[in-house]
Design an enzyme around this catalytic site. Structure first.
Site, PDB file in Angstrom:
ATOM      1  N   CYS A   1      -3.336 -16.328  55.603  1.00  0.00           N
ATOM      2  CA  CYS A   1      -4.171 -17.425  56.107  1.00  0.00           C
ATOM      3  C   CYS A   1      -4.589 -18.384  55.010  1.00  0.00           C
ATOM      4  CB  CYS A   1      -5.398 -16.839  56.785  1.00  0.00           C
ATOM      5  SG  CYS A   1      -4.897 -15.755  58.108  1.00  0.00           S
ATOM      6  N   GLU A   2      -3.655 -18.985  54.334  1.00  0.00           N
ATOM      7  CA  GLU A   2      -3.969 -20.109  53.459  1.00  0.00           C
ATOM      8  C   GLU A   2      -2.686 -20.887  53.196  1.00  0.00           C
ATOM      9  OE1 GLU A   2      -4.701 -19.268  49.119  1.00  0.00           O
ATOM     10  OE2 GLU A   2      -5.301 -17.343  49.960  1.00  0.00           O
TER      11      GLU A   2
ATOM     12  N   GLY B   1      10.808 -13.625  26.218  1.00  0.00           N
ATOM     13  CA  GLY B   1      10.726 -15.033  26.594  1.00  0.00           C
ATOM     14  C   GLY B   1      11.996 -15.699  27.046  1.00  0.00           C
TER      15      GLY B   1
ATOM     16  N   ARG C   1       4.839 -15.700  42.791  1.00  0.00           N
ATOM     17  CA  ARG C   1       5.285 -16.731  41.845  1.00  0.00           C
ATOM     18  C   ARG C   1       5.344 -18.144  42.438  1.00  0.00           C
ATOM     19  NH1 ARG C   1       9.519 -16.917  39.397  1.00  0.00           N
ATOM     20  NH2 ARG C   1       8.595 -17.370  37.383  1.00  0.00           N
TER      21      ARG C   1
HETATM   22  N1  LLP Z   1       5.853  -9.886  25.186  1.00  0.00           N
HETATM   23  C1  LLP Z   1       4.628 -10.417  25.410  1.00  0.00           C
HETATM   24  C2  LLP Z   1       3.595 -10.253  24.393  1.00  0.00           C
HETATM   25  C3  LLP Z   1       4.380 -11.116  26.605  1.00  0.00           C
HETATM   26  O1  LLP Z   1       3.182 -11.652  26.810  1.00  0.00           O
HETATM   27  C4  LLP Z   1       5.414 -11.233  27.579  1.00  0.00           C
HETATM   28  C5  LLP Z   1       5.188 -11.937  28.840  1.00  0.00           C
HETATM   29  C6  LLP Z   1       6.663 -10.644  27.299  1.00  0.00           C
HETATM   30  C7  LLP Z   1       6.846  -9.985  26.088  1.00  0.00           C
HETATM   31  C8  LLP Z   1       7.816 -10.705  28.259  1.00  0.00           C
HETATM   32  O2  LLP Z   1       8.246 -12.010  28.457  1.00  0.00           O
HETATM   33  P1  LLP Z   1       9.593 -12.310  29.276  1.00  0.00           P
HETATM   34  O3  LLP Z   1      10.750 -11.812  28.442  1.00  0.00           O
HETATM   35  O4  LLP Z   1       9.506 -11.603  30.562  1.00  0.00           O
HETATM   36  O5  LLP Z   1       9.590 -13.781  29.431  1.00  0.00           O
HETATM   37  N2  LLP Z   1       4.042 -13.819  35.525  1.00  0.00           N
HETATM   38  C9  LLP Z   1       4.804 -14.876  34.891  1.00  0.00           C
HETATM   39  C10 LLP Z   1       5.324 -14.501  33.517  1.00  0.00           C
HETATM   40  C11 LLP Z   1       4.241 -14.052  32.556  1.00  0.00           C
HETATM   41  C12 LLP Z   1       4.774 -13.650  31.216  1.00  0.00           C
HETATM   42  C13 LLP Z   1       3.685 -13.053  30.385  1.00  0.00           C
HETATM   43  N3  LLP Z   1       4.094 -12.485  29.124  1.00  0.00           N
HETATM   44  C14 LLP Z   1       5.931 -15.311  35.834  1.00  0.00           C
HETATM   45  O6  LLP Z   1       6.046 -14.774  36.929  1.00  0.00           O
HETATM   46  O7  LLP Z   1       6.690 -16.229  35.509  1.00  0.00           O
END
Ligand code: LLP
Length: 424
Positions: A348-349, A242, A318
């Site tokens: 096309c959007e 996170g 994103r």
């Molecule tokens: N652990 C779990 C259980 C998760 O659901 C996630 C991300 C992570 C770890 C890794 O989180 P990070 O360190 O990368 O923040 N597609 C979105 C982000 C979705 C994150 C989902 N879960 C974007 O492009 O911002």
């Protein structure tokens, strides 16, 4: 810090000019820096160890960048893997991550996926609900094994940059409440098909403030102590991922050393617990760029200037999905007055708009531009929408580069489909 810098007037990844890669592979193309990946991983791990945390498991969140060569680069530096599907387990194993360093998360694992994880011997399956506990227990009994599990807790803390990536509030679909976690842990310890070893949480993504993380971690520590007071053994505490990456328009994320110091403080005196982490974005985001070519500069006589690129929302979702900001840099900046552009792709959007009113150096047809901070959730979320070929990926190390996911051909694309017999 990352390894994308101007060298001789041109943006390079480590010692390879991005134009060299574009010439060899074509555009659009994702380019990753090995040195940046390894640096981000080691800075985090060393900060955790430096803060006095023993033997932390830093499991790279494969969903952020599932390329096997990327995972292997991190595995060789000592990373584990946080996975959310059988496909990701297979990728982690193919990349050489030992099963003993794989953590399996996700709200709806199937019977088949659980069986595969158990056969592979993953370190921990994070359970998100009571039905999932019952399912893993059933699979474990069927296979004559006790699955090593952790209970995913939803600590009811608000965090994360965008509603679609915030996971820690009570109303989100992830995990169980603290009270439920206690009940399920006790239940799990009496089931023959599972062995509870810990508790886990993950409250969101792109978090740029330590306060919500600290609030969640304090609750998690108290939970570990309550479980132990009930006579239950707790060996692992998974604190999720996170931590945000710098996208240049957002608040600067905390330094790994400050994150580690906060954890050391909140966990002080808690012995016999291995801490686990699931970082994705903070490791991969700034280690990758999407290189794309200017297809046209469409200047409307009424005023707006559209920079039409050969990359589209199917290559980098994103901005369309989360209104995300990515810095855009010309690969070989031209001198001249900056110009305000709407930067769009060819799909096309209207959603295929990367950004509006962005001031950039002047650009012409054929120029290369790079979307920065695109190494996490970039290629990972790419698709073939509009029957565009899946974007290729290149890994750089020093002055070398390798195509680690080639661009498919149109024949490859069509060969995956089959005719229905009644259409012959
Ligand atoms: N652990 C779990 C259980 C998760 O659901 C996630 C991300 C992570 C770890 C890794 O989180 P990070 O360190 O990368 O923040 N597609 C979105 C982000 C979705 C994150 C989902 N879960 C974007 O492009 O911002």
């Amino acid at each position: 810090m990352n390894h994308f810098e101007l060298k001789g007037g041109e943006l390079a990844c480590e010692d390879v000019p991005l134009s060299t890669i574009a010439d060899a592979v074509g555009t659009p193309v994702y380019v990753y820096s090995s040195a940046t990946l390894v640096r981000h991983f080691t800075v985090l791990r060393d900060a955790l160890i430096g803060a006095g945390l023993k033997d932390p498991l830093v499991a790279f969140a494969v969903k952020s960048n599932p390329n096997v060569a990327v995972i292997r680069t991190l595995a060789q530096a000592g990373a584990g893997a946080d996975v959310v599907s059988e496909g990701e387990i297979r990728r982690a194993l193919a990349a050489g991550v030992p099963a003993s360093r794989i953590v399996f998360s996700g709200v709806g694992k199937s019977d088949g996926e659980i069986e595969f994880a158990l056969q592979a011997g993953v370190a921990e399956i994070n359970l998100e609900s009571e039905p999932e506990l019952d399912l893993v227990d059933a699979v474990g009994r069927r296979l004559g094994r006790r699955a090593t599990v952790a209970i995913r807790v939803n600590p009811d803390v608000e965090a994360g940059g965008h509603a679609k990536i915030s996971t820690g509030k009570a109303e989100s679909k992830f995990g169980v409440s603290l009270a439920e976690a206690e009940r399920l842990y006790a239940k799990a310890s009496n089931l023959p098909g599972v062995r509870p070893v810990g508790v886990a949480c993950h409250i969101g993504s792109q978090i740029t403030d330590l306060a919500p993380l600290e609030a969640a971690f304090v609750k998690m520590r108290a939970l570990v102590e309550r479980l132990r007071a009930e006579g239950l053994s707790v060996e692992r505490l998974d604190l999720g991922g996170g931590l945000g990456a710098p996208y240049f328009n957002t608040p600067t994320p905390p330094e790994p050393a400050d994150y580690a110091a906060m954890i050391a403080r909140t966990m002080a005196g808690l012995s016999g617990v291995q801490l686990a982490f699931e970082p994705g974005r903070m490791i991969a985001a700034n280690a990758g760029v999407l290189v794309t070519k200017v297809q046209h500069v469409h200047a409307r006589p009424e005023g707006r200037k559209f920079l039409v690129l050969d990359a589209a929302m199917n290559d980098l979702l994103r901005p369309a999905m989360y209104d995300a900001f990515h810095d855009i840099r010309p690969v070989a900046p031209r001198p001249g007055e900056p110009i305000v552009y709407d930067v769009v792709g060819p799909i096309c959007e209207t959603g295929d708009t990367f950004t509006r009113d962005r001031t950039l150096p002047p650009l012409q047809t054929g120029d290369l531009v790079a979307f920065m901070t695109a190494g996490a959730y970039g290629a990972a979320m790419s698709s073939e929408y509009n029957s565009r070929l899946l974007v290729p990926e290149v890994l750089v190390k020093g002055d070398r580069f390798a195509v680690v996911r080639p661009r498919p051909t149109y024949d490859d694309m069509l060969a995956r489909e089959a005719n229905a017999p009644w259409l012959d």
